[in-house]
Each structure stands twice: as structure tokens, then as C-alpha cells.
Design a protein around this motif. Structure first.
Motif, PDB file in Angstrom:
ATOM      1  N   UNK A 106      19.950 -21.899  25.682  1.00 27.82           N
ATOM      2  CA  UNK A 106      18.979 -21.469  26.681  1.00 27.82           C
ATOM      3  C   UNK A 106      18.500 -20.059  26.414  1.00 27.82           C
ATOM      4  N   UNK A 107      17.775 -19.512  27.374  1.00 23.15           N
ATOM      5  CA  UNK A 107      17.187 -18.185  27.217  1.00 23.15           C
ATOM      6  C   UNK A 107      18.093 -17.101  27.786  1.00 23.15           C
ATOM      7  N   UNK A 108      18.216 -16.015  27.031  1.00 23.32           N
ATOM      8  CA  UNK A 108      18.892 -14.799  27.464  1.00 23.32           C
ATOM      9  C   UNK A 108      17.784 -13.775  27.640  1.00 23.32           C
ATOM     10  N   UNK A 109      17.606 -13.275  28.866  1.00 27.21           N
ATOM     11  CA  UNK A 109      16.447 -12.432  29.176  1.00 27.21           C
ATOM     12  C   UNK A 109      16.851 -11.083  29.758  1.00 27.21           C
ATOM     13  N   UNK A 110      15.993 -10.091  29.557  1.00 33.46           N
ATOM     14  CA  UNK A 110      16.191  -8.752  30.120  1.00 33.46           C
ATOM     15  C   UNK A 110      14.880  -8.262  30.718  1.00 33.46           C
ATOM     16  N   UNK A 111      14.982  -7.678  31.920  1.00 26.61           N
ATOM     17  CA  UNK A 111      13.833  -7.052  32.575  1.00 26.61           C
ATOM     18  C   UNK A 111      14.289  -5.714  33.131  1.00 26.61           C
ATOM     19  N   UNK A 112      13.525  -4.678  32.852  1.00 28.62           N
ATOM     20  CA  UNK A 112      13.836  -3.346  33.353  1.00 28.62           C
ATOM     21  C   UNK A 112      13.185  -3.145  34.709  1.00 28.62           C
ATOM     22  N   UNK A 113      13.969  -2.631  35.665  1.00 30.14           N
ATOM     23  CA  UNK A 113      13.410  -2.330  36.973  1.00 30.14           C
ATOM     24  C   UNK A 113      12.370  -1.227  36.794  1.00 30.14           C
ATOM     25  N   UNK A 114      11.192  -1.441  37.346  1.00 31.94           N
ATOM     26  CA  UNK A 114      10.082  -0.519  37.153  1.00 31.94           C
ATOM     27  C   UNK A 114       9.083  -1.043  36.139  1.00 31.94           C
ATOM     28  N   UNK A 115       9.433  -2.134  35.475  1.00 31.83           N
ATOM     29  CA  UNK A 115       8.543  -2.787  34.521  1.00 31.83           C
ATOM     30  C   UNK A 115       8.397  -4.243  34.935  1.00 31.83           C
ATOM     31  N   UNK A 116       7.215  -4.778  34.777  1.00 34.38           N
ATOM     32  CA  UNK A 116       6.995  -6.179  35.123  1.00 34.38           C
ATOM     33  C   UNK A 116       7.220  -7.094  33.923  1.00 34.38           C
ATOM     34  N   UNK A 117       7.568  -6.539  32.773  1.00 26.81           N
ATOM     35  CA  UNK A 117       7.731  -7.315  31.543  1.00 26.81           C
ATOM     36  C   UNK A 117       9.169  -7.811  31.377  1.00 26.81           C
ATOM     37  N   UNK A 118       9.311  -9.024  30.852  1.00 29.86           N
ATOM     38  CA  UNK A 118      10.618  -9.615  30.569  1.00 29.86           C
ATOM     39  C   UNK A 118      10.640 -10.073  29.119  1.00 29.86           C
ATOM     40  N   UNK A 119      11.696  -9.686  28.394  1.00 29.83           N
ATOM     41  CA  UNK A 119      11.875 -10.128  27.006  1.00 29.83           C
ATOM     42  C   UNK A 119      13.025 -11.123  26.972  1.00 29.83           C
ATOM     43  N   UNK A 120      12.856 -12.212  26.221  1.00 31.54           N
ATOM     44  CA  UNK A 120      13.870 -13.258  26.137  1.00 31.54           C
ATOM     45  C   UNK A 120      14.111 -13.672  24.695  1.00 31.54           C
ATOM     46  N   UNK A 121      15.352 -14.042  24.391  1.00 32.31           N
ATOM     47  CA  UNK A 121      15.685 -14.663  23.114  1.00 32.31           C
ATOM     48  C   UNK A 121      16.300 -16.012  23.415  1.00 32.31           C
ATOM     49  N   UNK A 122      16.116 -16.946  22.508  1.00 30.04           N
ATOM     50  CA  UNK A 122      16.643 -18.289  22.667  1.00 30.04           C
ATOM     51  C   UNK A 122      18.028 -18.362  22.026  1.00 30.04           C
ATOM     52  N   UNK A 123      19.027 -18.763  22.795  1.00 26.63           N
ATOM     53  CA  UNK A 123      20.372 -18.971  22.274  1.00 26.63           C
ATOM     54  C   UNK A 123      20.478 -20.450  21.898  1.00 26.63           C
ATOM     55  N   UNK A 124      20.829 -20.722  20.638  1.00 28.24           N
ATOM     56  CA  UNK A 124      20.967 -22.095  20.163  1.00 28.24           C
ATOM     57  C   UNK A 124      22.324 -22.216  19.471  1.00 28.24           C
ATOM     58  N   UNK A 125      23.163 -23.102  19.992  1.00 31.62           N
ATOM     59  CA  UNK A 125      24.478 -23.327  19.418  1.00 31.62           C
ATOM     60  C   UNK A 125      24.396 -24.479  18.426  1.00 31.62           C
TER      61      UNK A 125
END
Length: 127
Positions: A106-125
Motif C-alpha cells: 500500500x501507500x506510505x504517505x507524508x504531509x507537512x502541517x502548513x502544506x496542502x501537499x502529500x507525497x506517497x511511495x508505494x510499498x510492495x512486498x
């Protein structure tokens, strides 16, 4: 700012981020938001590609407001678990790292408070 200067700034920021984050060439995954006029948020993992364990995860807000020395980072793991971390300023960016352990696909995501942008990477086992 002209389009050429914006493109140059994004390129230099990406180069600085790769240097700052110490991401090895075999990184499992990395991603950045791409918007020339807004905040750029990045996330990367350094675990073996195709592994359920992403290794060390690093997030960065590459162009935060000048006066900002820290920020809350909202992380969402595959499966929906959420938690917050605190990023600190380093070389003009807000950066934090953590090691989550094994994760489901699934997706592992990060969003910084104060920014509306979210970056995600796909985790694949693939093990």
C-alpha cells in the motif's frame, strides 16, 4: 518569477534533497510533489526494493517558509495507521526520519502541517 527560473529552482532543490537525504542508489522508493508555485514535499525509503520493510524513511519539506524551524509531519501507513512526527530545519529544509518496520502493501504517505501537499511511495512486498 520566470518559468525558466522556476524550473531551475526545482532542479536544484531536487539535487539538494537527494544529497541531504543520503538516499542510496538502491532506494526502494522515493517521491516528491511537483508544483512550481507551492510547497514541495518528498518521501523516500532506503530498504531493499520489493521488501515489506522500507528501512529508514525520510521526509522533507524542501522549500518551507524562511522563519519556520520545525513542522509537524502527518504520516499514514498502508492499512491506515496514522501518527505524527516533528521535522527540524536542516540546510534550509525541514527533515525527519523514522524506521517503521514491516508494512503491508500500500501507500506510505507524508504531509507537512502548513502544506496542502502529500507525497506517497508505494510499498510492495515481493518476498
Amino acid at each position: 518569477m520566470s518559468l525558466l527560473l522556476r524550473i531551475l529552482a526545482v532542479g536544484l532543490t531536487a539535487t539538494a534533497l537527494a544529497t541531504t537525504m543520503d538516499v542510496p542508489a538502491h532506494a526502494a522508493a522515493s517521491a516528491c510533489t511537483h508544483h512550481l508555485s507551492g510547497p514541495q514535499v518528498c518521501i523516500s525509503t532506503n530498504g531493499a526494493s520489493g521488501s515489506e520493510n522500507p528501512g529508514r524513511v525520510t521526509t522533507a519539506w524542501t522549500n518551507p517558509p524562511r522563519g519556520r524551524t520545525s513542522a509537524t509531519v502527518h504520516v499514514t501507513e498502508p492499512g491506515g495507521q496514522r501518527y505524527t512526527l516533528t521535522a527540524r530545519r536542516s540546510r534550509g529544509q525541514l527533515i525527519t526520519s523514522f524506521t517503521p518496520g514491516a508494512l503491508p502493501d500500500g501507500k506510505l504517505c507524508a504531509r507537512y502541517q502548513g502544506s496542502s501537499r502529500t507525497a506517497c511511495v508505494q510499498i510492495i512486498d515481493r518476498t
